[in-house]
Design a protein around this motif. Structure first.
Motif, PDB file in Angstrom:
ATOM      1  N   ARG A 174       2.885   4.035   4.226  1.00 33.06           N
ATOM      2  CA  ARG A 174       3.419   5.317   4.682  1.00 33.06           C
ATOM      3  C   ARG A 174       4.740   5.120   5.784  1.00 33.06           C
ATOM      4  N   ARG A 175       4.592   3.594   5.793  1.00 30.67           N
ATOM      5  CA  ARG A 175       5.834   2.992   7.127  1.00 30.67           C
ATOM      6  C   ARG A 175       6.809   2.311   6.213  1.00 30.67           C
ATOM      7  N   GLY A 176       7.799   1.599   6.426  1.00 35.58           N
ATOM      8  CA  GLY A 176       8.506   0.727   6.137  1.00 35.58           C
ATOM      9  C   GLY A 176       8.061  -0.740   5.611  1.00 35.58           C
ATOM     10  N   PRO A 177       9.264  -1.587   4.526  1.00 40.31           N
ATOM     11  CA  PRO A 177       9.118  -2.545   4.285  1.00 40.31           C
ATOM     12  C   PRO A 177       8.867  -3.435   5.726  1.00 40.31           C
ATOM     13  N   ALA A 178       9.695  -3.068   6.962  1.00 42.09           N
ATOM     14  CA  ALA A 178       9.736  -3.541   8.174  1.00 42.09           C
ATOM     15  C   ALA A 178       7.914  -3.718   8.951  1.00 42.09           C
ATOM     16  N   GLN A 179       6.968  -3.345   8.575  1.00 41.58           N
ATOM     17  CA  GLN A 179       6.530  -2.828   9.315  1.00 41.58           C
ATOM     18  C   GLN A 179       5.219  -3.192   8.621  1.00 41.58           C
ATOM     19  N   ALA A 180       5.316  -4.172   7.151  1.00 45.92           N
ATOM     20  CA  ALA A 180       3.880  -3.781   6.793  1.00 45.92           C
ATOM     21  C   ALA A 180       3.365  -5.036   7.293  1.00 45.92           C
ATOM     22  N   ARG A 181       1.897  -4.735   6.717  1.00 40.01           N
ATOM     23  CA  ARG A 181       1.230  -6.372   7.520  1.00 40.01           C
ATOM     24  C   ARG A 181       0.679  -7.443   6.952  1.00 40.01           C
ATOM     25  N   PHE A 182       1.467  -7.645   5.411  1.00 42.88           N
ATOM     26  CA  PHE A 182       0.987  -8.189   4.888  1.00 42.88           C
ATOM     27  C   PHE A 182       2.105  -9.922   5.336  1.00 42.88           C
ATOM     28  N   GLY A 200      -7.545  12.037 -10.450  1.00 39.70           N
ATOM     29  CA  GLY A 200      -6.427  11.592 -12.070  1.00 39.70           C
ATOM     30  C   GLY A 200      -5.022  11.391 -10.986  1.00 39.70           C
ATOM     31  N   ALA A 201      -5.081  11.642  -9.588  1.00 35.81           N
ATOM     32  CA  ALA A 201      -3.314  11.156  -9.217  1.00 35.81           C
ATOM     33  C   ALA A 201      -3.959  11.531  -8.091  1.00 35.81           C
ATOM     34  N   VAL A 202      -2.444  11.180  -7.338  1.00 37.73           N
ATOM     35  CA  VAL A 202      -2.707  11.071  -5.770  1.00 37.73           C
ATOM     36  C   VAL A 202      -1.716  11.916  -5.746  1.00 37.73           C
ATOM     37  N   ARG A 203      -0.979  12.933  -4.086  1.00 36.08           N
ATOM     38  CA  ARG A 203       0.496  13.670  -4.172  1.00 36.08           C
ATOM     39  C   ARG A 203       0.222  12.478  -2.651  1.00 36.08           C
ATOM     40  N   PHE A 204       1.397  12.545  -2.554  1.00 38.24           N
ATOM     41  CA  PHE A 204       2.270  12.096  -1.404  1.00 38.24           C
ATOM     42  C   PHE A 204       3.713  12.772  -0.358  1.00 38.24           C
ATOM     43  N   GLU A 205       3.414  12.423   0.499  1.00 38.27           N
ATOM     44  CA  GLU A 205       4.602  13.172   1.551  1.00 38.27           C
ATOM     45  C   GLU A 205       5.487  11.651   1.789  1.00 38.27           C
ATOM     46  N   ARG A 206       6.904  11.866   1.066  1.00 40.76           N
ATOM     47  CA  ARG A 206       7.726  11.506   1.554  1.00 40.76           C
ATOM     48  C   ARG A 206       7.783  10.944   2.769  1.00 40.76           C
ATOM     49  N   THR A 207       7.967  10.206   3.248  1.00 40.05           N
ATOM     50  CA  THR A 207       7.938   9.827   5.411  1.00 40.05           C
ATOM     51  C   THR A 207       9.596   9.459   5.435  1.00 40.05           C
ATOM     52  N   VAL A 208       9.875   9.552   6.864  1.00 41.97           N
ATOM     53  CA  VAL A 208      10.542   8.941   7.434  1.00 41.97           C
ATOM     54  C   VAL A 208      10.601   8.426   8.785  1.00 41.97           C
ATOM     55  N   PRO A 209      11.322   7.248   9.198  1.00 37.95           N
ATOM     56  CA  PRO A 209      11.001   6.955  11.345  1.00 37.95           C
ATOM     57  C   PRO A 209      11.463   7.680  11.630  1.00 37.95           C
ATOM     58  N   ASP A 210      10.283   8.169  13.201  1.00 37.17           N
ATOM     59  CA  ASP A 210      10.065   8.756  13.672  1.00 37.17           C
ATOM     60  C   ASP A 210      10.764   8.425  15.185  1.00 37.17           C
ATOM     61  N   GLY A 211      11.402   7.065  15.442  1.00 42.95           N
ATOM     62  CA  GLY A 211      12.229   6.636  15.980  1.00 42.95           C
ATOM     63  C   GLY A 211      11.465   6.058  17.323  1.00 42.95           C
ATOM     64  N   ARG A 212      10.131   6.100  17.069  1.00 46.69           N
ATOM     65  CA  ARG A 212       8.603   5.194  17.868  1.00 46.69           C
ATOM     66  C   ARG A 212       7.813   4.538  17.137  1.00 46.69           C
ATOM     67  N   GLY A 213       8.357   4.077  16.550  1.00 51.68           N
ATOM     68  CA  GLY A 213       7.406   3.189  15.673  1.00 51.68           C
ATOM     69  C   GLY A 213       6.486   3.726  14.674  1.00 51.68           C
ATOM     70  N   GLY A 214       6.434   4.822  14.780  1.00 49.38           N
ATOM     71  CA  GLY A 214       5.753   5.734  13.311  1.00 49.38           C
ATOM     72  C   GLY A 214       6.565   6.130  12.645  1.00 49.38           C
ATOM     73  N   VAL A 215       5.881   7.272  11.999  1.00 52.56           N
ATOM     74  CA  VAL A 215       6.873   8.330  10.474  1.00 52.56           C
ATOM     75  C   VAL A 215       6.272   9.597  10.847  1.00 52.56           C
ATOM     76  N   THR A 216       7.129  10.600  10.327  1.00 52.71           N
ATOM     77  CA  THR A 216       7.235  11.771  10.848  1.00 52.71           C
ATOM     78  C   THR A 216       7.438  12.200   9.031  1.00 52.71           C
TER      79      THR A 216
END
Length: 445
Positions: free
Chosen positions: A194-202, A281-297
């Motif tokens: 749901r967030r960007g690659p800079a926030q990924a934990r792998f 059969g499928a997953v519906r996703f909503e596109r997100t953008v950073p909210d400036g506080r470390g999360g997404v909207t």
């Protein structure tokens, strides 16, 4: 002489036992586990192809074979079929609970209960031969899968879905799981965050492994990387290296040589699982953008991804143990420096260590300082913990209560049986995967 029960034989339990015997020359420690096999998530959570990490079992084994440590498997604590916490406390001077985080977090979206949607925890347990796991037909009629999450567990299950069965044959994976993976028709896995690659934990090492799978191409959308506003120079080293790997995949030209594909997607959050013929059969996703506080909207823009298998990998969570206090928001037992807190005060002789103490955070090595803090508290309390009455040995009391522990010789019998099974199958060690077989083997030792 101090007698201590440690509940849980994973890393946190073993490190707690190790600290106790190293710092008190007379303490006696019983390490109890619900399962007949020791090592916790090292045995049942580390991917079978990660042999270097699994080799940690050798150092945990040294702890459990210490002359003042005793392994007692097959002992349930709490619950309707377990030894009550109050009874266990009466058998020992102190009890340290190292029971981990036994369940997973939910997505909280419509359709999550559809057949074909599982937690990564359940999938890992199946291919790791956990006796509670069953072959639930994870891969039956599956052509494409979606893994929701961006941590090392998400990477692990993605890799297991795509790795060639011949490469898994030398591992200790149970034969049923190996056969199912060999027959799998999965040609595409999407790992979605749901967030960007800079926030990924792998970690970078885990991420790079995806690019080494024969016949498999890793695809990254350049636009997903462009959405992340963080400049590489502002990121910690791991995130910088991750971005370098991802950008390398995003820039590579299309290839027709790959039979299978792993697609890494970012800035998408699941909003609904869609049914097809009574299952996912499928997953519906909503596109997100950073909210400036470390999360997404959310942006109000959506896309759907086909999937006959959905694995959620969005974190672990502790579960209450009957008889112990529990903090629901954090999924942990309330404590002060490892001392269990009841009604605002430390409860004499009750302690916690590991994930049930601090939450599912850190790596295996993080359990060492965590255990050290708890043992420091316990030993400081030791003069007030000695029991005026109670058995010298808890095992007769357990047997009288109808609990027959699996002792170390029983575990060694399981090890021998797994080696013999592997030899018959033309493999190395192959894990036994069901309760009846494990207990039958253990109790013929």
């Amino acid at each position: 002489m101090l007698r201590v029960a440690v509940v849980g034989s994973g890393p946190s339990g073993c490190y707690t036992a190790q600290q106790l015997v190293q710092r008190d020359p007379e303490v006696r420690v019983d390490v109890l586990d619900r399962l007949p096999c020791p090592y916790g998530l090292v045995r049942y959570g580390v991917a079978p192809d990660h042999e270097k990490i699994k080799s940690l079992q050798a150092s945990l084994r040294t702890v459990l074979e210490h002359e003042r440590v005793r392994f007692l498997g097959g002992v349930r604590v709490g619950g309707p079929d377990g030894v009550p916490v109050k009874v266990l406390r009466g058998l020992y001077d102190a009890v340290v609970y190292c029971v981990g985080a036994a369940t997973d977090r939910r997505l909280g979206v419509r359709g999550e209960e559809l057949p074909g949607c599982w937690s990564a925890t359940e999938f890992v347990a199946w291919y790791s031969a956990h006796p509670d796991a069953a072959d639930a037909g994870f891969l039956r009629d599956v052509r494409s899968a979606v893994v929701i999450g961006a941590g090392n567990v998400a990477v692990d299950v993605t890799r297991m879905l795509m790795r060639d069965a011949a490469e898994l044959r030398p591992t200790d994976m149970p034969q049923g799981a190996l056969d199912a993976l060999a027959d799998s028709g999965v040609g595409e896995v999407r790992m979605v965050a749901r967030r960007g690659p800079a926030q990924a934990r792998f970690t970078t090492k885990e991420l790079r492994e995806l690019g080494t799978l024969p016949g498999t191409r890793v695809v990254v959308e350049p636009g997903d990387l462009a959405l992340d506003p963080a400049g590489p120079e502002t990121l910690p080293a791991v995130q910088r290296r991750n971005l370098e790997v991802l950008r390398g995949w995003a820039e590579q030209p299309p290839s027709k040589a790959a039979d299978r594909h792993i697609r890494l997607r970012f800035h998408l959050r699941p909003v609904e699982l869609l049914a097809d013929g009574g299952r996912v059969g499928a997953v519906r996703f909503e596109r997100t953008v950073p909210d400036g506080r470390g999360g997404v909207t959310g942006t109000g823009r959506y896309e759907e991804m086909p999937a006959q298998l959905v694995l959620r990998s969005v974190g672990y969570r502790g579960v209450p143990l009957e008889g112990l206090p529990f903090d629901e928001p954090s999924g942990t037992v309330p404590h002060a420096a490892g001392r269990v807190v009841r009604d605002g005060a430390a409860s004499p002789g009750e302690y916690v260590a590991g994930w049930i103490k601090r939450g599912p955070s850190g790596v295996i090595g993080t359990n060492r300082p965590c255990a050290k803090e708890t043992v420091t508290s316990l030993l400081a309390d030791a003069p007030a913990l000695a029991r005026s009455e109670g058995p010298e040995d808890a095992v007769p009391a357990l047997l009288a209560a109808g609990v027959e522990p699996v002792v170390w010789d029983g575990w060694l019998a399981i090890e021998r049986a797994e080696a013999e099974l592997g030899a018959r199958l033309g493999r190395g060690v192959v894990k036994l995967a069901d309760w009846d077989t494990l207990l039958a083997v253990a109790r013929t030792s």
